[in-house]
Design a protein around this motif. Structure first.
Motif, short mmCIF file in Angstrom:
data_model
loop_
_atom_site.label_atom_id
_atom_site.label_comp_id
_atom_site.label_asym_id
_atom_site.label_seq_id
_atom_site.Cartn_x
_atom_site.Cartn_y
_atom_site.Cartn_z
N SER A 193 -9.14 0.99 -0.69
CA SER A 193 -7.26 1.56 0.09
C SER A 193 -6.52 0.55 -0.65
CB SER A 193 -7.05 0.97 1.60
OG SER A 193 -7.71 -0.50 1.40
N THR A 194 -5.16 1.01 -0.69
CA THR A 194 -4.55 0.48 -1.81
C THR A 194 -4.09 -1.17 -1.54
OG1 THR A 194 -2.90 1.47 -1.44
CG2 THR A 194 -1.76 0.24 -2.05
N LEU A 195 -4.40 -1.56 0.27
CA LEU A 195 -5.08 -3.28 0.72
C LEU A 195 -6.79 -3.36 0.26
CD1 LEU A 195 -3.50 -5.83 2.48
CD2 LEU A 195 -5.44 -4.33 4.62
N ALA A 196 -6.76 -3.16 0.58
CA ALA A 196 -8.11 -3.80 -0.24
C ALA A 196 -8.29 -4.01 -2.01
CB ALA A 196 -9.45 -2.89 0.65
N LYS A 197 -7.87 -3.07 -2.46
CA LYS A 197 -7.33 -3.33 -4.24
C LYS A 197 -7.22 -4.13 -4.31
CE LYS A 197 -9.21 1.72 -4.76
NZ LYS A 197 -8.24 2.32 -5.43
#
Length: 323
Positions: free
Chosen positions: A129-133
């Motif tokens: 996800s965007t958050l994880a990246k």
């Protein structure tokens, strides 16, 4: 429709989810603990943020961390852009909860958190996800399905977040050497806190209420004083009032069967030498382990010079709600 069976199925699904998340723990968890410990040692705080159900879980995690000596605050992702972002300072560690990793309010925060130079840890079920990246560390709480029969309502996923939060708090607690005394300082208002703060001196029976005799005294003297003070043990001391033994009512009964004239014997001949003792300045909760480990009913309390100052009967523990 068997309602109990349906309820048990929910339990099974959520327990299976927890086992899955447990297996997913990796070095990111260890690094997260290191980051949080450094944050606390630097006198900075942990900031928890999430939206919806994840936000509720975040509040509980923050409360648990704070109660165990890890200063934590909750950042409302919506109100962050209306002044609340001011609570985040350089050096803080941020834990962002979003199962999808694509929660709009959380993603909008990322550039601002990066600008403030905080450490960002994400708890998410989507490592791509965007958050994880955009996170420094990722804690994976991916579950195969929700406990919801429609597989829609956050259930297994939020339970996984909650338990992972507990794991973070408890491991951090142990790594920092957080002790019962520390816990009591953060919970002074409740019964638990009051009991944890009690010292041995607060719960013992003081000298006027116990029987103390020297080794030359006769057993019959102890019996007489037991009846007067309603005591079940006599602490045997030397001329300097230092403890050298103990003689209990149980000892008397066992010895009486062998020698009915035990009353004429001196305490020094029938006492238990080198009895278990506890310092008066120790925490009362430590007494529980002493009683359990030694299988005794009476515990002598001494000062730093090993002189008797009191006695604790195992029944006293219930009175003070330590059991």
């Amino acid at each position: 429709m068997n309602l109990i069976s349906l309820a048990k199925k929910v339990f099974d699904l959520e327990m299976d989810a927890l086992r899955t998340v447990q297996k997913q723990l990796d070095s990111s968890f260890e690094q997260t603990i290191e980051v949080l410990e450094r944050t606390i040692l630097a006198n900075r705080k942990i900031v928890i943020t999430g939206v919806g159900k994840s936000g509720h879980i975040g509040r509980k995690i923050a409360a648990t961390l704070t109660s165990t000596g890890a200063p934590s605050v909750v950042l409302d992702a919506v109100n962050a852009f209306h002044g609340d972002l001011g609570m985040v300072n350089k050096g803080d560690a941020v834990i962002a909860l979003s199962y999808s990793g694509e929660t709009e309010e959380i993603l909008r925060l990322i550039p601002h958190l990066k600008r403030i130079a905080t450490s960002l840890v994400s708890i998410t079920g989507n490592e791509n996800s965007t958050l994880a990246k955009n996170s420094d560390l990722i804690l994976n709480v991916r579950v195969s399905r929700e406990a919801c029969p429609l597989n829609l309502a956050p259930t297994s996923s939020t339970t996984a977040m909650l338990v992972l939060g507990d794991a973070i708090a408890m491991v951090l607690l142990e790594k920092r050497g957080f002790k019962k005394e520390d816990f009591a300082r953060f919970h002074p208002g409740g019964t638990l806190g009051r009991n944890l703060l009690l010292k041995v001196g607060d719960i013992m029976r003081p000298l006027p209420q116990i029987v103390v005799l020297e080794a030359e005294a006769k057993v019959k003297e102890a019996l007489k004083l037991w009846n007067i003070k309603r005591a079940g043990a006599v602490v045997v001391v030397n001329s300097e009032r230092k403890v050298i033994g103990i003689f209990t009512h149980g000892d008397f009964v066992r010895n009486y069967e062998l020698n009915p004239k035990i009353g004429e014997l001196s305490l020094g001949n029938v006492m238990t030498k080198n009895p278990v003792t506890v310092r008066v300045d120790k925490l009362a909760v430590e007494v529980l382990n002493v009683f359990e480990h030694n299988k005794i009913e009476d515990l002598i309390v001494v000062d730093e010079a090993y002189k008797v100052v009191g006695l604790i009967d195992s029944q006293d523990l219930a009175i003070h709600r330590l059991l």
